[in-house]
Design a protein around this motif. Structure first.
Motif: not given
Length: 403
Positions: A284-300
């Protein structure tokens, strides 16, 4: 049209070779048959005996949902992928084989002006590993964990944007070869809106641009015997390929040694060889916002709830790999853990009271780095003593063999 660098598996599921740039299969012993020829983007082919004719592979198209740009704020691309890996660590006497399945993700900048860095190497979300340890006598054991980290799959990620050779831009089907200093560096194959790029990373220094995250290993003069990467793209419209068009990639790496100084599980100064073959299927591929990307990065991630999703395009596992998985799943890890005798030195509560002066002195040592210096010195001394003892044992063994 020939398929360069197609991978070949023996009857045990081990990678035993790759085809050359013209698709020619190397010499294979009769004991290795039946063999499996695999090329990502095509259905695998099982060959039961040696043949002199051409082996044809049928295309297996990989379809992905369309990536829709809903807003100019969606400036990062999140990719989910399934990874299937076969790695082998071997010495002259011992072998460690690893089959691993992983769910990974990537976070790439669709706009270079975005300050969020992201990651182009695969980040592990869920992983299942199956090890088989074999000694010189053929005795083996299996496990789902190991202290030896020798796989290359975590270092090879998504390739950057690249221009399609001019000779292929205005035609529907064709191939082009770009030569490097030491051989054929890139072989491009175009079939309508599909493009495949076969890269020999060792053919030229410029080929390292396809694996930018491995630059540190080349600086360390690691001895690579083979380093082939293949990228598959679909829905190509313009004159370049990008991660937005990526459907999957695979690679085959053979090296003498792996990474930085590694603990030898056998004897000191004995060479060890690593072979990693892996296939990466984009799910899967999806274009997202910077805010969403930061949530992905911090997600445990809760690995217990996450499932490994195997795409339809992935071929069925070889019988030998299924047998290995079944053996590992039969291991009662709780019983094994209970059978281990605890080290009494690590048990109990032993407290030594210290006065204020002793505590102040220890704090001072930590601040000035004296304690760290002593730790490093003692660690280096113990490692040197270990290597000296291993060399002595190795020399003693060689003298016994001569006598």
């Amino acid at each position: 049209m020939p398929l360069p660098n197609a991978s070949i598996f023996d009857r045990q599921g081990n990678v035993i070779g790759v085809c050359d740039s013209k698709g020619k299969i190397p010499y294979i012993s009769a004991a290795s048959y039946p063999i499996t020829v695999r090329y990502i983007g095509f259905k695998e082919r099982v060959i039961t005996s040696a043949v002199t004719d051409t082996v044809f592979l049928q295309e297996n198209p990989m379809e992905l949902p369309e990536v829709v740009v809903e807003s100019p704020q969606h400036r990062l691309m999140h990719i989910l992928a399934y990874v299937r890996e076969y790695s082998t660590l071997s010495t002259y006497t011992d072998t460690v084989f690893l089959f691993r399945e992983k769910m990974v993700d990537y976070m790439l900048r669709a706009d270079e002006r975005v300050r969020f860095r992201g990651w182009s190497n695969p980040r592990i979300i869920k992983c299942k590993s199956y090890y088989r340890f074999t000694d010189a006598n053929g005795l083996d054991s299996v496990s789902d964990v190991s202290n030896y980290h020798f796989s290359w799959s975590d270092w090879i990620g998504v390739a950057p944007i690249a221009k399609i050779p001019s000779s292929l831009r205005n035609i529907d089907c064709g191939a082009d070869t770009l030569r490097g200093k030491y051989g054929k560096a890139e072989i491009w194959i175009k079939n309508n809106d599909k493009v495949t790029v076969n890269v020999d990373v060792l053919a030229d220094r410029t080929s390292r641009k396809w694996v930018p995250n491995l630059s540190g290993f080349f600086k360390d003069n690691l001895d690579f015997d083979r380093f082939n990467v293949r990228f598959n793209y679909d829905n190509i419209i313009g004159d370049s390929i990008s991660p937005l068009d990526l459907t999957g990639y695979s690679f085959n790496v053979e090296s003498n040694g792996r990474g930085h100084e590694m603990f030898r599980f056998n004897t000191a100064n004995e060479p060890f060889f690593v072979n990693t073959y892996a296939e990466v299927y984009v799910i899967d591929k999806e274009l997202i916002t910077v805010k969403e990307a930061k949530r992905w990065e911090r997600h445990i991630f809760n690995t217990e709830k996450i499932e490994i999703i195997e795409p339809m395009e992935a071929p069925d596992l070889q019988p030998s790999i299924k047998d290995l998985i079944a053996r590992v799943n039969l291991v009662d890890t709780g019983e094994v853990r209970l059978a281990v005798v605890p080290d009494s030195r690590l048990m109990g509560r032993k407290i030594v009271k210290e006065n204020i002066a002793q505590r102040a002195l220890q704090v001072l040592k930590n601040v000035t780095g004296i304690s760290r210096y002593k730790l490093n010195r003692n660690t280096n001394r113990r490692w040197k003593n270990f290597k000296k003892e291993q060399r002595r044992r190795l020399d003693s063994r060689k003298r016994e063999e001569v006598e």
